[in-house]
Design a protein around this motif. Structure first.
Motif, PDB file in Angstrom:
ATOM      1  N   TYR A  27      11.369  84.184 -36.763  1.00 61.46           N
ATOM      2  CA  TYR A  27      10.760  85.466 -36.403  1.00 61.46           C
ATOM      3  C   TYR A  27      11.775  86.606 -36.541  1.00 61.46           C
ATOM      4  N   CYS A  31      11.904  89.945 -38.999  1.00 62.28           N
ATOM      5  CA  CYS A  31      12.078  91.306 -38.458  1.00 62.28           C
ATOM      6  C   CYS A  31      13.260  92.013 -39.122  1.00 62.28           C
ATOM      7  N   ASN A  39       4.728 100.219 -45.327  1.00 65.83           N
ATOM      8  CA  ASN A  39       3.566  99.335 -45.247  1.00 65.83           C
ATOM      9  C   ASN A  39       3.272  98.750 -46.620  1.00 65.83           C
ATOM     10  N   ASP A  62       1.846  99.451 -39.633  1.00 61.55           N
ATOM     11  CA  ASP A  62       2.586 100.445 -38.854  1.00 61.55           C
ATOM     12  C   ASP A  62       3.392  99.822 -37.720  1.00 61.55           C
ATOM     13  N   ASP A  63       2.760  99.017 -36.891  1.00 63.73           N
ATOM     14  CA  ASP A  63       3.431  98.478 -35.714  1.00 63.73           C
ATOM     15  C   ASP A  63       3.431  96.963 -35.658  1.00 63.73           C
ATOM     16  N   ASP A  64       3.180  96.303 -36.785  1.00 62.23           N
ATOM     17  CA  ASP A  64       3.022  94.858 -36.763  1.00 62.23           C
ATOM     18  C   ASP A  64       3.280  94.309 -38.160  1.00 62.23           C
ATOM     19  N   PHE A  65       3.301  92.998 -38.273  1.00 64.17           N
ATOM     20  CA  PHE A  65       3.368  92.342 -39.576  1.00 64.17           C
ATOM     21  C   PHE A  65       2.589  91.044 -39.515  1.00 64.17           C
ATOM     22  N   ASN A  66       2.226  90.538 -40.693  1.00 69.38           N
ATOM     23  CA  ASN A  66       1.526  89.265 -40.794  1.00 69.38           C
ATOM     24  C   ASN A  66       2.262  88.385 -41.794  1.00 69.38           C
TER      25      ASN A  66
END
Length: 85
Positions: A27, A31, A39, A62-66
């Protein structure tokens, strides 16, 4: 966060990969790799100390990832983990 780390570990172990890792390390690696990226969808490579290569297929928002796909190359072996399944 511990649930996320455990889910990562379980998926990778289920693929048959036996290298040393933790879900938290994976993880945090993601990051670090996505920091300051716009994006979009990216293939990110990370070479580990033991020579294994982790290729992350990551969509950044914007505030997350997959993380959708993780491919691990370890010597002659290749492990493909689909996190969207």
């Amino acid at each position: 966060m511990n649930e996320i780390y455990r889910a990562i570990e379980e998926k990778i172990k289920a693929s048959g990969y036996s290298g040393t890792f933790t879900g938290e390390e994976v993880y945090n690696d993601i990051c670090d790799e996505i920091e300051d990226k716009e994006n979009g969808t990216y293939l990110l490579l990370s070479k580990k100390e033991n020579g294994d290569t982790f290729t992350y297929n990551v969509s950044i928002f914007d505030d997350d990832f997959n993380l959708s796909i993780l491919k691990i190359n370890s010597g002659e072996d290749e492990f493909i983990i689909n996190f969207d399944e």
